[in-house]
Design a protein around this motif. Structure first.
Motif, PDB file in Angstrom:
ATOM      1  N   ALA A  85       1.143  60.172  23.772  1.00 39.41           N
ATOM      2  CA  ALA A  85       2.081  59.730  22.744  1.00 39.41           C
ATOM      3  C   ALA A  85       2.146  58.209  22.747  1.00 39.41           C
ATOM      4  O   ALA A  85       2.092  57.570  23.801  1.00 39.41           O
ATOM      5  CB  ALA A  85       3.462  60.311  22.987  1.00 39.41           C
ATOM      6  N   CYS A  86       2.265  57.656  21.572  1.00 41.09           N
ATOM      7  CA  CYS A  86       2.386  56.208  21.412  1.00 41.09           C
ATOM      8  C   CYS A  86       3.814  55.780  21.731  1.00 41.09           C
ATOM      9  O   CYS A  86       4.770  56.356  21.214  1.00 41.09           O
ATOM     10  CB  CYS A  86       2.032  55.838  19.969  1.00 41.09           C
ATOM     11  SG  CYS A  86       2.247  54.086  19.598  1.00 41.09           S
ATOM     12  N   ARG A  87       3.946  54.770  22.568  1.00 44.36           N
ATOM     13  CA  ARG A  87       5.277  54.262  22.909  1.00 44.36           C
ATOM     14  C   ARG A  87       5.923  53.516  21.740  1.00 44.36           C
ATOM     15  O   ARG A  87       7.137  53.354  21.705  1.00 44.36           O
ATOM     16  CB  ARG A  87       5.185  53.341  24.119  1.00 44.36           C
ATOM     17  CG  ARG A  87       4.938  54.068  25.413  1.00 44.36           C
ATOM     18  CD  ARG A  87       5.028  53.111  26.603  1.00 44.36           C
ATOM     19  NE  ARG A  87       4.854  53.807  27.858  1.00 44.36           N
ATOM     20  CZ  ARG A  87       3.732  53.823  28.545  1.00 44.36           C
ATOM     21  NH1 ARG A  87       2.670  53.181  28.104  1.00 44.36           N
ATOM     22  NH2 ARG A  87       3.664  54.472  29.678  1.00 44.36           N
TER      23      ARG A  87
ATOM     24  N   ASP B  13      -8.497  61.332  24.429  1.00 47.52           N
ATOM     25  CA  ASP B  13      -9.632  60.402  24.490  1.00 47.52           C
ATOM     26  C   ASP B  13      -9.432  59.170  23.609  1.00 47.52           C
ATOM     27  O   ASP B  13     -10.273  58.271  23.607  1.00 47.52           O
ATOM     28  CB  ASP B  13     -10.936  61.116  24.126  1.00 47.52           C
ATOM     29  CG  ASP B  13     -10.905  61.723  22.733  1.00 47.52           C
ATOM     30  OD1 ASP B  13      -9.800  61.946  22.197  1.00 47.52           O
ATOM     31  OD2 ASP B  13     -11.989  61.982  22.187  1.00 47.52           O
ATOM     32  N   GLU B  14      -8.313  59.095  22.903  1.00 49.00           N
ATOM     33  CA  GLU B  14      -8.021  57.926  22.070  1.00 49.00           C
ATOM     34  C   GLU B  14      -7.592  56.752  22.946  1.00 49.00           C
ATOM     35  O   GLU B  14      -6.893  56.936  23.942  1.00 49.00           O
ATOM     36  CB  GLU B  14      -6.900  58.232  21.069  1.00 49.00           C
ATOM     37  CG  GLU B  14      -7.235  59.297  20.055  1.00 49.00           C
ATOM     38  CD  GLU B  14      -8.262  58.859  19.024  1.00 49.00           C
ATOM     39  OE1 GLU B  14      -8.462  57.644  18.828  1.00 49.00           O
ATOM     40  OE2 GLU B  14      -8.877  59.751  18.428  1.00 49.00           O
ATOM     41  N   GLU B  15      -8.011  55.548  22.569  1.00 53.16           N
ATOM     42  CA  GLU B  15      -7.605  54.347  23.302  1.00 53.16           C
ATOM     43  C   GLU B  15      -6.507  53.580  22.581  1.00 53.16           C
ATOM     44  O   GLU B  15      -5.814  52.760  23.184  1.00 53.16           O
ATOM     45  CB  GLU B  15      -8.814  53.448  23.540  1.00 53.16           C
ATOM     46  CG  GLU B  15      -9.821  54.092  24.478  1.00 53.16           C
ATOM     47  CD  GLU B  15     -10.988  53.181  24.775  1.00 53.16           C
ATOM     48  OE1 GLU B  15     -10.892  51.966  24.518  1.00 53.16           O
ATOM     49  OE2 GLU B  15     -12.002  53.690  25.274  1.00 53.16           O
TER      50      GLU B  15
ATOM     51  N   ILE C 252      -2.015  55.956  14.255  1.00 54.42           N
ATOM     52  CA  ILE C 252      -1.025  55.646  13.211  1.00 54.42           C
ATOM     53  C   ILE C 252      -0.724  54.149  13.150  1.00 54.42           C
ATOM     54  O   ILE C 252      -0.819  53.531  12.102  1.00 54.42           O
ATOM     55  CB  ILE C 252       0.281  56.442  13.427  1.00 54.42           C
ATOM     56  CG1 ILE C 252       0.036  57.950  13.410  1.00 54.42           C
ATOM     57  CG2 ILE C 252       1.337  56.053  12.389  1.00 54.42           C
ATOM     58  CD1 ILE C 252      -0.396  58.531  12.079  1.00 54.42           C
ATOM     59  N   CYS C 253      -0.380  53.549  14.301  1.00 58.69           N
ATOM     60  CA  CYS C 253       0.052  52.138  14.275  1.00 58.69           C
ATOM     61  C   CYS C 253      -0.918  51.170  14.944  1.00 58.69           C
ATOM     62  O   CYS C 253      -0.740  49.961  14.853  1.00 58.69           O
ATOM     63  CB  CYS C 253       1.444  52.004  14.891  1.00 58.69           C
ATOM     64  SG  CYS C 253       1.484  52.173  16.692  1.00 58.69           S
ATOM     65  N   GLY C 254      -1.916  51.692  15.667  1.00 65.38           N
ATOM     66  CA  GLY C 254      -2.898  50.821  16.302  1.00 65.38           C
ATOM     67  C   GLY C 254      -2.514  50.294  17.666  1.00 65.38           C
ATOM     68  O   GLY C 254      -3.267  49.544  18.286  1.00 65.38           O
ATOM     69  N   SER C 255      -1.356  50.693  18.181  1.00 66.02           N
ATOM     70  CA  SER C 255      -0.918  50.228  19.496  1.00 66.02           C
ATOM     71  C   SER C 255      -1.794  50.836  20.594  1.00 66.02           C
ATOM     72  O   SER C 255      -2.254  51.968  20.486  1.00 66.02           O
ATOM     73  CB  SER C 255       0.536  50.637  19.734  1.00 66.02           C
ATOM     74  OG  SER C 255       0.922  50.363  21.071  1.00 66.02           O
ATOM     75  N   SER C 256      -1.975  50.093  21.667  1.00 65.36           N
ATOM     76  CA  SER C 256      -2.711  50.619  22.811  1.00 65.36           C
ATOM     77  C   SER C 256      -1.754  51.104  23.906  1.00 65.36           C
ATOM     78  O   SER C 256      -2.185  51.478  24.983  1.00 65.36           O
ATOM     79  CB  SER C 256      -3.656  49.553  23.368  1.00 65.36           C
ATOM     80  OG  SER C 256      -2.915  48.437  23.806  1.00 65.36           O
ATOM     81  N   SER C 257      -0.467  51.113  23.620  1.00 64.72           N
ATOM     82  CA  SER C 257       0.537  51.558  24.582  1.00 64.72           C
ATOM     83  C   SER C 257       0.740  53.071  24.433  1.00 64.72           C
ATOM     84  O   SER C 257       1.630  53.532  23.729  1.00 64.72           O
ATOM     85  CB  SER C 257       1.852  50.812  24.356  1.00 64.72           C
ATOM     86  OG  SER C 257       2.802  51.193  25.324  1.00 64.72           O
ATOM     87  N   LEU C 258      -0.113  53.837  25.127  1.00 58.69           N
ATOM     88  CA  LEU C 258      -0.078  55.291  25.065  1.00 58.69           C
ATOM     89  C   LEU C 258       0.356  55.846  26.410  1.00 58.69           C
ATOM     90  O   LEU C 258       0.086  55.246  27.442  1.00 58.69           O
ATOM     91  CB  LEU C 258      -1.459  55.843  24.697  1.00 58.69           C
ATOM     92  CG  LEU C 258      -2.068  55.307  23.403  1.00 58.69           C
ATOM     93  CD1 LEU C 258      -3.483  55.852  23.233  1.00 58.69           C
ATOM     94  CD2 LEU C 258      -1.206  55.655  22.197  1.00 58.69           C
TER      95      LEU C 258
ATOM     96  N   LYS D 134      10.589  62.530  22.322  1.00 52.97           N
ATOM     97  CA  LYS D 134      11.056  61.637  23.391  1.00 52.97           C
ATOM     98  C   LYS D 134       9.841  61.074  24.123  1.00 52.97           C
ATOM     99  O   LYS D 134       8.994  61.810  24.591  1.00 52.97           O
ATOM    100  CB  LYS D 134      11.939  62.398  24.361  1.00 52.97           C
ATOM    101  CG  LYS D 134      12.574  61.531  25.418  1.00 52.97           C
ATOM    102  CD  LYS D 134      13.564  62.326  26.247  1.00 52.97           C
ATOM    103  CE  LYS D 134      14.282  61.422  27.223  1.00 52.97           C
ATOM    104  NZ  LYS D 134      15.262  62.163  28.015  1.00 52.97           N
ATOM    105  N   VAL D 135       9.769  59.761  24.204  1.00 49.59           N
ATOM    106  CA  VAL D 135       8.659  59.086  24.887  1.00 49.59           C
ATOM    107  C   VAL D 135       9.265  58.190  25.970  1.00 49.59           C
ATOM    108  O   VAL D 135      10.193  57.440  25.720  1.00 49.59           O
ATOM    109  CB  VAL D 135       7.831  58.221  23.900  1.00 49.59           C
ATOM    110  CG1 VAL D 135       6.733  57.478  24.632  1.00 49.59           C
ATOM    111  CG2 VAL D 135       7.248  59.079  22.797  1.00 49.59           C
ATOM    112  N   ARG D 136       8.702  58.297  27.167  1.00 51.28           N
ATOM    113  CA  ARG D 136       9.209  57.486  28.277  1.00 51.28           C
ATOM    114  C   ARG D 136       8.212  56.399  28.603  1.00 51.28           C
ATOM    115  O   ARG D 136       7.083  56.430  28.360  1.00 51.28           O
ATOM    116  CB  ARG D 136       9.447  58.362  29.508  1.00 51.28           C
ATOM    117  CG  ARG D 136      10.602  59.345  29.301  1.00 51.28           C
ATOM    118  CD  ARG D 136      10.721  60.238  30.523  1.00 51.28           C
ATOM    119  NE  ARG D 136      11.126  61.583  30.283  1.00 51.28           N
ATOM    120  CZ  ARG D 136      10.507  62.538  29.561  1.00 51.28           C
ATOM    121  NH1 ARG D 136       9.407  62.295  28.953  1.00 51.28           N
ATOM    122  NH2 ARG D 136      10.993  63.728  29.454  1.00 51.28           N
TER     123      ARG D 136
END
Length: 65
Positions: free
Chosen positions: A7-9, A18-20, A24-30, A63-65
């Motif tokens: 999940a994207c933060r 396998d996504e880096e 949706i938003c292009g963030s690398s904070s997964l 919910k994302v932590r």
């Protein structure tokens, strides 16, 4: 958690493991640390999408932590 997906933060989008970057938003904070799952098909008609500030159809973690 749904099959070890990430999940994207930033936007809470759920992506394949396998996504880096977020599709949706292009963030690398997964993260693997998330719970709850909602599929939004028509964000322009969805109260949940409005509450989550989602404007793109897709799968999202509640919910994302």
């Amino acid at each position: 958690m749904a099959g070890d997906r990430l999940a994207c933060r930033e936007c809470h989008a759920v992506v394949d493991p396998d996504e880096e970057v977020c599709t949706i938003c292009g963030s690398s904070s997964l993260t693997e640390d998330w719970s709850g799952y909602v599929v939004i098909e028509h964000p322009e008609e969805s109260d949940i999408a409005d509450e989550m500030e989602v404007d793109t159809a897709g799968s999202y973690a509640l919910k994302v932590r």
